[in-house]
Structure formats: structure tokens, C-alpha cells
Design a protein around this motif. Sequence first.
Motif, PDB file in Angstrom:
ATOM      1  N   UNK A  31      22.006 -10.661  -5.858  1.00 43.85           N
ATOM      2  CA  UNK A  31      20.934  -9.925  -5.104  1.00 43.85           C
ATOM      3  C   UNK A  31      21.184  -8.372  -5.542  1.00 43.85           C
ATOM      4  N   UNK A  87      18.495 -15.826  -9.505  1.00 46.25           N
ATOM      5  CA  UNK A  87      18.968 -16.976  -8.954  1.00 46.25           C
ATOM      6  C   UNK A  87      19.991 -17.580 -10.045  1.00 46.25           C
ATOM      7  N   UNK A  88      20.964 -18.639  -9.571  1.00 53.56           N
ATOM      8  CA  UNK A  88      21.881 -18.992 -10.339  1.00 53.56           C
ATOM      9  C   UNK A  88      21.174 -20.032 -11.430  1.00 53.56           C
ATOM     10  N   UNK A 123      24.309 -13.005  -1.562  1.00 49.06           N
ATOM     11  CA  UNK A 123      23.493 -13.185  -0.085  1.00 49.06           C
ATOM     12  C   UNK A 123      24.398 -13.451   1.139  1.00 49.06           C
ATOM     13  N   UNK A 137      21.437 -30.788  -2.072  1.00 45.55           N
ATOM     14  CA  UNK A 137      21.800 -29.626  -1.310  1.00 45.55           C
ATOM     15  C   UNK A 137      23.335 -29.640  -1.030  1.00 45.55           C
ATOM     16  N   UNK A 148      19.314 -16.327   1.029  1.00 46.49           N
ATOM     17  CA  UNK A 148      20.022 -15.787   1.986  1.00 46.49           C
ATOM     18  C   UNK A 148      20.749 -16.958   2.665  1.00 46.49           C
ATOM     19  N   UNK A 162      28.682 -24.360  -5.329  1.00 38.05           N
ATOM     20  CA  UNK A 162      28.089 -22.960  -5.155  1.00 38.05           C
ATOM     21  C   UNK A 162      29.478 -22.224  -4.670  1.00 38.05           C
ATOM     22  N   UNK A 216      22.587 -23.283   0.574  1.00 37.12           N
ATOM     23  CA  UNK A 216      22.467 -24.923   0.572  1.00 37.12           C
ATOM     24  C   UNK A 216      22.377 -25.355   1.960  1.00 37.12           C
ATOM     25  N   UNK A 217      23.621 -25.135   2.526  1.00 38.66           N
ATOM     26  CA  UNK A 217      23.972 -25.695   3.785  1.00 38.66           C
ATOM     27  C   UNK A 217      23.050 -25.480   4.960  1.00 38.66           C
ATOM     28  N   UNK A 228      10.499 -19.990 -12.502  1.00 40.41           N
ATOM     29  CA  UNK A 228      11.809 -19.444 -12.881  1.00 40.41           C
ATOM     30  C   UNK A 228      12.774 -19.789 -11.990  1.00 40.41           C
ATOM     31  N   UNK A 281      19.224 -18.983 -13.765  1.00 44.05           N
ATOM     32  CA  UNK A 281      17.777 -18.495 -14.094  1.00 44.05           C
ATOM     33  C   UNK A 281      17.886 -17.253 -14.718  1.00 44.05           C
ATOM     34  N   UNK A 282      16.761 -16.707 -15.119  1.00 42.84           N
ATOM     35  CA  UNK A 282      16.831 -15.231 -15.678  1.00 42.84           C
ATOM     36  C   UNK A 282      15.377 -14.662 -15.228  1.00 42.84           C
ATOM     37  N   UNK A 283      15.817 -13.202 -15.362  1.00 39.03           N
ATOM     38  CA  UNK A 283      14.616 -12.539 -14.750  1.00 39.03           C
ATOM     39  C   UNK A 283      14.410 -11.270 -15.685  1.00 39.03           C
ATOM     40  N   UNK A 286      15.799 -22.129 -10.305  1.00 38.80           N
ATOM     41  CA  UNK A 286      16.639 -23.643 -10.529  1.00 38.80           C
ATOM     42  C   UNK A 286      16.397 -24.319  -9.516  1.00 38.80           C
ATOM     43  N   UNK A 308      25.050 -29.155  -4.385  1.00 35.42           N
ATOM     44  CA  UNK A 308      24.879 -27.638  -4.921  1.00 35.42           C
ATOM     45  C   UNK A 308      25.817 -27.081  -3.988  1.00 35.42           C
ATOM     46  N   UNK A 309      25.792 -27.285  -2.890  1.00 34.09           N
ATOM     47  CA  UNK A 309      26.521 -26.349  -1.880  1.00 34.09           C
ATOM     48  C   UNK A 309      28.046 -26.584  -2.296  1.00 34.09           C
ATOM     49  N   UNK A 341      15.694  -7.684  -7.933  1.00 32.28           N
ATOM     50  CA  UNK A 341      15.742  -8.077  -6.544  1.00 32.28           C
ATOM     51  C   UNK A 341      16.612  -9.080  -6.385  1.00 32.28           C
ATOM     52  N   UNK A 342      16.419  -9.968  -7.174  1.00 33.26           N
ATOM     53  CA  UNK A 342      16.948 -11.357  -7.248  1.00 33.26           C
ATOM     54  C   UNK A 342      17.395 -11.824  -8.490  1.00 33.26           C
ATOM     55  N   UNK A 385      23.378 -17.139  -6.540  1.00 32.48           N
ATOM     56  CA  UNK A 385      22.351 -16.191  -6.617  1.00 32.48           C
ATOM     57  C   UNK A 385      23.113 -14.635  -6.867  1.00 32.48           C
TER      58      UNK A 385
END
Lengths: 253, 136
Positions: B80, B106-107, B136, B36, A158, B43, A161-162, A225, B109-111, A227, B39-40, B103-104, B78
Amino acid sequence: MLFSLPLLMTMEMWALGTVIPPGRLALFIVAVIPLLIALDHVSGFRRHETWQEDILDGLVAYGVGILAAFTGLLLFGVLEPGDPLDAVAGRVFLEAVPAGYGAVLANSQLAAMDRAEEPAEEAAEAPYGRELFLMMAGALFLSLQLAPTREIPLIAVHMGPWRALILMFVSLGLLHAFVYRVNFRGGHEPHAPGWQLFIRYSAAGYLVAAVTSAYTLWTFDQLGGQPLPTLVSIVIVLSFPASVGAAAARLIV
Amino acid sequence: MADQRQRGRLRDAGSPGEWVLGGISLLAVLAVAGLLVHHGLRREAEGPAVRVRAEAVRAADDSLWVVEFVAENTGGAPALDVRIEGRLGPPDRPVERAGATLELVPEGASRRGGLQFRHDPRRHALDLQATGWTRP
């Protein structure tokens, strides 16, 4: 009991007790028991002359933890007669860790009351290694309470990154404020300039809190799992309370 | 007293080990900050994109079949509350539908999850898709 109640009443911990890989649980217990012994040595109930007494006290603390966890889980109906033995053992041994930790900390609080007349100077002059050890113990205390919950990864996602970046610097700032304040304790000027304290204590303390958080998260299977950026954010989220725990370690321990 | 002051001064300067650990910690903080920021920026440009594929089909008993699936988020953010829907049979006359919510995811990734059917999925056309998610 006081310290273990939040986790005894946390649903994720009941499930983790049965699904956590046995090797990871064994490693966790093997890592925590020497920590209990060392913590008892640093903060113990009695002023010990020998390590043997500390070892005995550390083991007794874990034993008390097992008893508290077993009684609590039985009372809450989490453990039922007829449950498979390995599932019962997994849950009890896992829940016994924070309970045993609580037993040592409770002893330390009582010891602190008994030693109230001693000068604070001794603690202020603690060696660097002991200082970092206390920070690690404080970080572990708070991260143990939160690492198993599903909220930690969700908060990280939620936040994005920032905000995670901001939280990292807030944690670092908070830790430094505590370190600086403790250095001022007793009304004297800090021995070293603020930037030196920042690098040697606050930055190093934050690393200790982050590594402790990462280890507890890994133990509770919260990092699988993910990233790398999300993984880093999850560690940062838990490092926030862990930093507060590390900073306040001298107050807790 | 003089000894104590001397010890205090030595400790004020810090041992090389203290500076090395402090330096490593600072570098780690800066490296994480760089990660970060990178990535920010990425994203913001990309949203989530979830793809689903069946991994295994097995019979739980005579009247229950399980399709285990993998949902992979190939996007840059990601997702949700990812809703997964499975359909047996042709789109205009489906034999059976089943759904699950992750539920989630993530970028990058797998579930894993499972869908349960009362009909044998191996006898019908199986269609799996992620029908929606929230950010999110």
C-alpha cells in the motif's frame, strides 16, 4: 430519488460515467432493463394482466431514472453546460440504472402497502426460480451502491485471505439464518430440514449474490489487473452486503 | 387444500436442478476456501517487493516531459502507498527529481503511473525506484 441519492453523491460514479468502456455500459443497461421489467412483473405497482404493461412500466422506470439522474447531477454541479455530450450521456445513463431500480422498488413498496391484506402464504410458496430471482434483485440492489467505491478493493487488501475466508462463511451463515427465518414465517415448522434448505437456498443464494457482485465489480472496472486471490477477496467483500440484500430481498421487493 | 399439501411436499424434496445448483455452489465455496488457505499460508512467508521500470517518455509541451512507468509487485503480499521516485542526472548531482504514490500494488500485479519533469529525460541518466510502501 431515495434509492439513487447515495450514488448520485459518490465521486467514483461521476468518473466512471466518463471512463467506463461504452460496450460495458451498453451491456449493463441492456442487462438491467429486462431485470427492471421482470422485477416490475414480480413486485409491480399494479396487478398486471399482460407482459406489455410490465415492459412499459420497466421502461418508464428507467426513463424516470434518467430524469432523476440528470436533474440530480445538474443540481450538484457535476454536469456543466458545455460538457461533451458523450460524457454527459455516460454519466446520466449509468446513474439512471440505480435510480430506475429505485423507481421499481419504490413502486413495489407502495404495492406492498396496498396488498397488506393479502395472506403471506403466497410469497412463502414462491417457485424456486422466482426465489433466486428475488435474491439476485436484492443482491444487485446493495452491490450497486457499493461496487463503484474504492473502499471495496482496499477492504479486501486490508482484510487479507484469512479474514476474507471468515467473511465468506459469515455471509453464508447470515444468508442461511434469514432463509431459515423466512421459512418459519407464519409460525409453522419449516417444510424441509435445515441442511436441505442450506444447500438448495442458502448456498445457491450465496452463489447468486457472488456472481451478481462479480458482474457489478467488472462493470465498474474494479477487477482489472488483480491477481486471483485478491480478485476472489474483492468479490467476497462485496458479496457480504449482497448476501444481506439477497436475504432481505423479500423485505425490500 | 390436499393439492396444496401435495405441492408443498414435492417442493420440500427439491427438484434435481435445485440440488445441482446447490451442489455447484457448495463446491465453489469449498474451492474458494482452499484457494484462500493456500494463499494465506504463502503470503505469511513472503512480503511485497516492488520493482519499477520506465515504459515510455514523451514530451507534453516544450517544457514538460512525462515518464510513464510500470511498478510490479513480484512479492507474495500486497503493498500500500507505494512511493515511486524518479531522478535525472548523476546520484551526487541530480538535475531534477519527481515522485508519485500508488495507492495499491497487489501481489503478482502491476500498476501504471507517470512522473513529470521540466528537463528532457532522454538527455540525462534516468533512475526510477520504489522507495517505500506499507503493509495492510
